[in-house]
Design a protein around this motif. Structure first.
Motif, mmCIF file in Angstrom:
data_model
loop_
_atom_site.group_PDB
_atom_site.id
_atom_site.type_symbol
_atom_site.label_atom_id
_atom_site.label_comp_id
_atom_site.label_asym_id
_atom_site.label_seq_id
_atom_site.Cartn_x
_atom_site.Cartn_y
_atom_site.Cartn_z
ATOM 1 N N GLN A 188 0.810 -1.203 0.000
ATOM 2 C CA GLN A 188 0.000 0.000 0.000
ATOM 3 C C GLN A 188 0.852 1.265 0.000
ATOM 4 O O GLN A 188 2.011 1.254 0.422
ATOM 5 C CB GLN A 188 -0.961 0.029 1.186
ATOM 6 C CG GLN A 188 -0.329 0.227 2.538
ATOM 7 C CD GLN A 188 -1.361 0.321 3.664
ATOM 8 O OE1 GLN A 188 -2.455 -0.214 3.569
ATOM 9 N NE2 GLN A 188 -1.011 1.014 4.729
ATOM 10 N N SER A 197 -3.349 4.110 -1.894
ATOM 11 C CA SER A 197 -3.508 3.027 -2.865
ATOM 12 C C SER A 197 -3.232 1.718 -2.160
ATOM 13 O O SER A 197 -2.335 1.642 -1.311
ATOM 14 C CB SER A 197 -2.547 3.213 -4.048
ATOM 15 O OG SER A 197 -2.676 2.148 -4.973
ATOM 16 N N THR A 236 1.265 -1.930 -6.807
ATOM 17 C CA THR A 236 1.591 -0.601 -7.317
ATOM 18 C C THR A 236 3.033 -0.635 -7.835
ATOM 19 O O THR A 236 3.973 -0.587 -7.041
ATOM 20 C CB THR A 236 1.450 0.477 -6.229
ATOM 21 O OG1 THR A 236 2.062 0.018 -5.011
ATOM 22 C CG2 THR A 236 -0.005 0.781 -5.955
ATOM 23 N N ALA A 245 -0.756 4.735 -8.566
ATOM 24 C CA ALA A 245 -1.895 3.933 -8.101
ATOM 25 C C ALA A 245 -2.393 3.087 -9.253
ATOM 26 O O ALA A 245 -2.251 3.461 -10.426
ATOM 27 C CB ALA A 245 -3.012 4.834 -7.584
ATOM 28 N N TYR A 267 -5.675 1.249 -10.999
ATOM 29 C CA TYR A 267 -7.126 1.198 -11.104
ATOM 30 C C TYR A 267 -7.502 0.216 -12.207
ATOM 31 O O TYR A 267 -7.170 0.433 -13.373
ATOM 32 C CB TYR A 267 -7.696 2.586 -11.441
ATOM 33 C CG TYR A 267 -7.311 3.674 -10.479
ATOM 34 C CD1 TYR A 267 -7.808 3.688 -9.177
ATOM 35 C CD2 TYR A 267 -6.435 4.683 -10.861
ATOM 36 C CE1 TYR A 267 -7.442 4.697 -8.289
ATOM 37 C CE2 TYR A 267 -6.077 5.695 -9.978
ATOM 38 C CZ TYR A 267 -6.575 5.695 -8.702
ATOM 39 O OH TYR A 267 -6.218 6.677 -7.826
ATOM 40 N N SER A 327 -2.072 1.257 -14.326
ATOM 41 C CA SER A 327 -1.298 2.072 -13.396
ATOM 42 C C SER A 327 -1.261 3.520 -13.877
ATOM 43 O O SER A 327 -1.126 3.796 -15.069
ATOM 44 C CB SER A 327 0.127 1.534 -13.270
ATOM 45 O OG SER A 327 0.119 0.230 -12.728
#
Length: 449
Positions: free
Chosen positions: A215, A233, A237, A255, A257, A261
């Protein structure tokens, strides 16, 4: 960063060793112009820490054992002998290796690590040397935890460092005072970080607990508490270091999604995040420009190969990107004036690296020579985005940069002879000849003020 990676290097890195061989090398250069401003700290080939101006005509060894005259009485006779116990020289150098010299933000102190080997017992320590007073102060000492890397807080009142432990890394914070308690901020593996406003640290970690959650987070510290105030996040990553802009107004991180990235830029308190770059698949690195208006970034397609494919520049206000170079690179570094980026090229099928500089405004690119890196420098290059928050290779006036290694003349295709000892080289970006200032394995300039 990982403990194993900091202790050993990827086999593909083009490093100097005692058995390294090159076709042609140079030990000195022709006449040179005026030296750039700023001070330099370097690790000599004798494993001591040195300090000098850019001429380095009289370098000062800040870890060398000094000889003091003591008078001893023996049967009424008082012979004068030499005793190596100067109180200002730091720890004894016999069996001690020093590393990671790190200027304080104001350039007035240098922090460094010490690793002392005594028969069956090792000792690891952090020292801070006051340049004006010529005095060293012990900040931390351990018999089991190796110092991996260190960073000053922006106000210069605290020093943080990574400790390598058998099962991971610990981030430790210490006030720069002798014999003061230290605090463990967090643990993880890997563990990357940057300090922002007083009491704020941005972290990118993989927790060592059973969940092993990766994280990016923002932590707040007071003299008695520390708390994660926001998780930015969670999950995979693919980057290293979250970093605040030099003006302290923005925080950048990567981050992911929906398997994509993005470089995200948020306000300093991590509010109002917005994506400025959609990244290709791979491992990513970015570095803030000192003007705080741009980020340089790149992607390595294969995590095991520390080669980035080109460098792009993004304007954080418009989110517009442009290529700075499409060459393969190992690391890149912004000049203090934000006008140039120096980068380490990775010539295809060649046994060396190359230095180049690109003009951010015009895109003009200039090659400044080939070289072999020392193991210490190669480690630093591998973590150049983390290094950007704590060290600089650039002179304060942006006219030159420094590195430690073996400077090559020409472009040798294969190895035919033995290389000399590595040196610290100052490289003017106007194309003038680089010049060696001292035998060294790692070197940095003082920060721009």
């Amino acid at each position: 960063m990982t403990t194993s990676a900091m202790r050993s290097l990827c086999a593909c890195l083009r490093i100097f060793t005692a058995a390294a061989v090159v076709l042609i090398f140079t030990l000195a250069s022709s006449a040179r112009g005026a030296p750039p401003p700023g001070e330099i700290t370097y690790v000599g080939t004798d494993a001591n820490i040195y300090y000098c101006d850019a001429t380095c005509a009289q370098p000062k060894c800040i870890t060398c054992k000094a000889a003091a005259i003591h008078v001893r009485r023996d049967n009424a006779i008082m012979p004068v002998t030499l005793a190596d116990d100067s109180p200002d020289a730091g720890p004894a150098t016999s069996g001690t290796d020093y590393g990671w010299p790190t200027f304080s933000p104001d350039g007035k102190r240098i922090a460094y690590s010490a690793e002392t080997h005594k028969q069956a017992e090792d000792t690891f320590a952090v020292w801070v040397y006051d340049l004006a007073r010529s005095q060293a102060m012990l900040i931390f000492e351990s018999r089991s935890e190796r110092i991996i890397y260190m960073v000053w807080t922006p106000d210069g009142n605290h020093l943080s460092f990574l400790l390598g432990e058998p099962h991971g890394l610990s981030l430790v914070l210490a006030e720069v005072k002798e014999s003061t308690p230290v605090r463990i901020v967090t643990t993880g593996m890997p563990l990357y970080f940057d300090w922002g406003a007083p009491g704020e640290v941005a972290l990118h970690t993989l927790a060592l607990d059973s969940d092993r959650t990766e994280q990016v987070s923002l932590m707040s510290l007071t003299p008695t508490t520390q708390n994660t105030v926001k998780v930015l996040s969670s999950g995979r990553t693919p980057f290293k270091t979250p970093a605040w802009s030099p003006d302290g107004k923005h925080l950048a991180y990567v981050a992911s999604y929906h398997a994509e990235s993005n470089i995200v830029v948020a306000d300093a308190d991590a509010s109002h995040p917005r994506s400025v770059v959609s990244l290709p698949v791979g491992e990513n690195s970015f570095v803030w420009a000192p003007d705080s208006a741009h980020l340089a970034y790149s992607t390595a397609i294969t995590p095991q190969d520390p080669t980035y494919h080109g460098i792009k520049l993004v304007d954080i206000a418009t989110a517009n990107s442009k290529w700075l170079t499409k060459d393969d690179v190992a690391a890149f570094f912004f000049a203090p004036d934000s006008r140039h980026v120096a980068f380490i090229g990775v010539p295809a099928e060649k046994p060396y690296y190359s230095w180049s500089v690109v003009d951010v405004k015009t895109g003009a690119q200039k090659t400044l020579g080939n070289f072999l890196a020392t193991p210490d420098e190669s480690t630093a290059y591998h973590y150049f985005d983390q290094l950007a928050v704590s060290h600089t290779i650039w002179s304060p006036d942006s006219s030159s940069f420094i590195y430690a290694g073996v400077h090559l003349e020409g472009s040798p295709d294969k190895a035919l002879g033995y290389a000399p000892a590595p040196s610290a080289w100052i490289v003017p970006i106007d194309g003038s000849k680089p010049h060696a200032i001292a035998n060294a394995v790692l070197a940095f300039f003082s920060p721009a003020k």
